[in-house]
Write a protein that holds these residues in place. Structure first.
Motif, PDB file in Angstrom:
ATOM      1  N   ARG A 630      42.551  47.967  41.703  1.00 59.00           N
ATOM      2  CA  ARG A 630      41.850  47.173  40.691  1.00 59.00           C
ATOM      3  C   ARG A 630      42.492  45.785  40.545  1.00 59.00           C
ATOM      4  O   ARG A 630      41.788  44.777  40.499  1.00 59.00           O
ATOM      5  CB  ARG A 630      41.877  47.899  39.348  1.00 59.00           C
ATOM      6  N   VAL A 633      41.650  43.601  43.664  1.00 56.99           N
ATOM      7  CA  VAL A 633      40.231  43.221  43.700  1.00 56.99           C
ATOM      8  C   VAL A 633      39.929  42.149  42.659  1.00 56.99           C
ATOM      9  O   VAL A 633      39.226  41.174  42.934  1.00 56.99           O
ATOM     10  CB  VAL A 633      39.345  44.469  43.469  1.00 56.99           C
ATOM     11  N   ILE A 640      35.344  46.391  41.244  1.00 56.79           N
ATOM     12  CA  ILE A 640      35.570  47.746  41.735  1.00 56.79           C
ATOM     13  C   ILE A 640      35.037  48.728  40.691  1.00 56.79           C
ATOM     14  O   ILE A 640      35.216  48.522  39.486  1.00 56.79           O
ATOM     15  CB  ILE A 640      37.066  48.001  42.033  1.00 56.79           C
ATOM     16  N   VAL A 654      33.764  48.629  46.241  1.00 50.90           N
ATOM     17  CA  VAL A 654      34.514  47.371  46.095  1.00 50.90           C
ATOM     18  C   VAL A 654      33.608  46.247  46.592  1.00 50.90           C
ATOM     19  O   VAL A 654      33.164  46.270  47.748  1.00 50.90           O
ATOM     20  CB  VAL A 654      35.818  47.393  46.911  1.00 50.90           C
TER      21      VAL A 654
END
Length: 667
Positions: A630, A633, A640, A654
């Motif tokens: 997380r 991303v 995500i 994702v």
């Protein structure tokens, strides 16, 4: 000359070699390696890991070689494997490169493999320079020189100076870099260093913007190297430098000199020799370079027909491969060629195409600059209005003071007292919020330390306990079982520490990202090959069909995200399948990892990406993998999420931008 060198530089971008496309061929190769005896297995893996034009994934085989060499306790091949792994991480991840370099250093020192050791350390300096860590470059160079003096290895000083010269070029100190290269060459000649090393320095000097006299001087040196090799019957200066390539560089450099001097005879003679060497020896990546030089030859020869035909071919070649800058340079040269031969209309048409393409390239930057100017203008207007209002307010206050006198003073005093009262109240609220935050931070710190204490003690207890009983155990199989348990817990502990460090970097916003254009199908295949080795019995790993796709992203961070998601799927899937892939959605790429595992309870879906969250007390790992995903991303400007049904499996998604926005902070 600088334009010529720029075009040649564009032509040297790597072209992917052929790869083993059929899975059956790869399986066949795996069976061959598995069937070899121990010593031959090391030799074969070492050959595959050396990446000698095979097109294979040499990093995969370098990892295999490292594992096999450690199992057989063979330091020579272990050093070979670590050297290739360092080479792999050189342009990808400087932290990983440093880690494996430190592992290889004691082996190379013990075996006196000084040349390999200093090459690795010089690569590390290049990596520091490319990453912009200028403060560390000088100290690393001085450290390398000190080690060279300690080991009495003069070639090490040359390597350190080459790395420093490269740093000079990176920072714009061109003259200083050239001077340092020349000093290195003189030092090599004084101690009669191998021709291959001297050739490398001469090649670098010829690629720099040096004057005609120096270029002739170094071309004469190259000619002497060639004559010396032919006299002694030497066909290979070393593994990377065959004699035919030295001849090719000699003729190519002379052809470029001829273009600068506008000497058609010199250019034609040496260009023909260079073209013949490329064709006869199939020198990779040089056809495009030679074609660019040929285009300049047609330009100075005013050969319109062949020049424009070749320019059109080169423009088409560049555009098909996304080399817009190279196409622009060639279009400009084509227009110049048309103008020189009196074809003004065609020159004007080409210039219009050139300007249109250049405008499209610079359009985004132009509008960004324009938007910045407009924003600045609006801010200036607001500031001006604010100043005007302040002046008017000051004038009004003056009038009130004159007219109101004591009343104004009383009102001011009341306002002041009210302000003090409000400030004290506001300060009290701030203190209360600060106290609450401190208490919450203390609670989180205590919870984190408790979790870390438990997670670190678990593998440590296993390592300590089984290490103690391992000494007293006589049964060989039981000893091996204990050793495997110790190794598994050691890997768990290393992974925990690595995850905590990654999470710390993410949360402190100090993690770095390096965005480059990546070939996504080849990346997915590489991840598939790695994860396939970890799959448990009864679970099938499936990679969806991969459409051709290029995207700007950080290769290492994307690999880390997908690997964490696949590892998480493996932990929670006992049978069935794990499937992963991607699809393009508008201006983003949506990756997914699907499993047929146990699924996620509805009450845990919202907290699944938090730290130390596990579905049950028997899950493997420490619950940091999804939190790291997380964090990565979000810093990569993506999203995500997960969908899941208990008992039927989960799908993690994702979504990342197809093109990286350079205005975003990259760490």
């Amino acid at each position: 000359m600088r334009d010529i060198l720029f075009i040649i530089y564009l032509s040297l971008s790597p072209i992917l070699a052929g790869s083993v496309s059929a899975a059956s061929d790869l399986d066949s190769l795996e069976r061959i390696v598995a069937s070899l005896p121990a010593a031959s297995k090391l030799e074969k893996l070492d050959e595959l890991a050396s990446d000698k034009g095979t097109g294979l994934d040499y990093k995969y085989y370098a990892d295999r070689l490292l594992e096999e060499a450690e199992r057989q306790k063979n330091d020579t091949y272990k050093g070979n494997a670590l050297f290739q792994i360092v080479r792999y991480y050189y342009s990808r991840n400087i932290d990983s490169m440093y880690l494996f370099m430190r592992k290889a250093e004691p082996i190379f020192l013990n075996d006196k493999r000084y040349d390999d050791l200093f090459r690795m350390k010089a690569w590390y300096i290049y990596a520091l320079s490319n990453n912009g860590e200028t403060d560390s470059v000088i100290s690393a160079v001085e450290s390398l020189k000190a080690l060279s003096a300690k080991l009495d290895f003069p070639a090490g000083i040359d390597m350190a100076n080459q790395a420093l010269a490269d740093f000079y070029f990176t920072t714009g100190l061109i003259k200083e870099g050239i001077a340092l290269y020349e000093d290195v060459l003189r030092a090599m000649e004084e101690r009669d260093a191998p021709l291959a090393k001297r050739f490398t320095i001469v090649r670098h000097l010829l690629n720099k913007d040096i004057n005609e006299t120096k270029r002739l001087f170094y071309l004469e040196k190259l000619e002497g190297y060639i004559a010396d090799c032919e006299e002694k019957g030497i066909e290979m200066l070393d593994v990377d430098n065959p004699l035919y390539y030295v001849k090719y560089l000699y003729h190519r450099s002379y052809a470029l000199l001829g273009i600068d001097k506008k000497d058609l005879s010199m250019t034609s003679k040496h260009l023909a020799q260079a073209e013949k060497l490329v064709k006869d020896n199939n020198i990779r990546n040089e056809d495009y370079t030679i074609a660019n030089i040929r285009l300049f030859y047609y330009q100075i020869a005013k050969d319109y027909d062949r020049g424009t035909t070749l320019a059109d071919d080169l423009i088409d070649y560049c555009l098909k491969r996304g080399r817009v800058v190279g196409a622009l340079v060639i279009m400009k040269n084509k227009a110049s060629l048309c103008y020189d031969v009196g074809r003004g209309m065609e020159a004007a048409k080409t210039y219009r195409e050139y300007i249109a393409m250049k405008d499209s390239v610079t359009n985004a930057k132009f509008y960004k600059d324009l938007a910045d100017l407009r924003t600045r203008h609006d801010i200036d207007k607001l500031e001006l209005a604010n100043k005007k209002m302040e002046l008017e307010a000051a004038h009004s206050r003056t009038k009130l003071l004159v007219m109101g006198g004591g009343l104004s003073l009383l009102l001011l005093l009341c306002c002041f007292l009210g302000y003090i009262s409000y400030s004290r109240h506001k300060y009290g609220l701030q203190l209360e919020k600060a106290r609450d935050k401190a208490e919450e931070a203390d609670r989180l710190k205590s919870a984190f330390l408790a979790n870390m204490n438990h997670e670190i003690r678990t593998p440590l207890n296993a390592i300590v306990g089984f290490s103690q009983v391992l000494v007293d155990e006589e049964d060989k199989e039981t000893r091996q079982e204990f050793a495997d348990i110790i190794q598994n817990n050691n890997e768990l502990l290393q992974r925990l520490i690595g995850d905590v460090l990654d999470l710390s970097k993410i949360e402190s916003n100090t993690i770095s990202f390096i965005y480059r254009e990546q070939d996504i199908p080849s990346l997915m295949k590489e991840i598939y090959n790695v994860i396939l080795l970890r799959m448990p019995d009864g679970v099938e790993l499936v990679l969806d069909d991969c459409e051709e796709l290029k995207m700007e992203t950080d290769r290492n961070r994307l690999t880390q995200i997908l690997t964490n998601l696949l590892t998480n799927a493996i932990k929670h899937t006992r049978k069935g399948f794990i499937r992963f892939g991607y699809r393009k959605v508008d201006s983003s790429v949506e990756f997914f990892v699907q499993d047929s595992g146990e699924g996620i309870p509805e009450d845990k879906i919202k907290m699944i990406f938090s730290r130390f969250v596990q579905l049950d007390d028997w899950s493997k790992g420490v619950g940091l993998g999804l939190a790291i995903c997380r964090g990565l991303v979000e810093q990569m400007k993506g999203k995500i999420w997960v969908t899941s049904r208990l008992g039927e499996g989960s799908v993690f998604y994702v979504a990342l931008p197809l093109i990286h926005d350079n205005t975003h902070k990259t760490g």
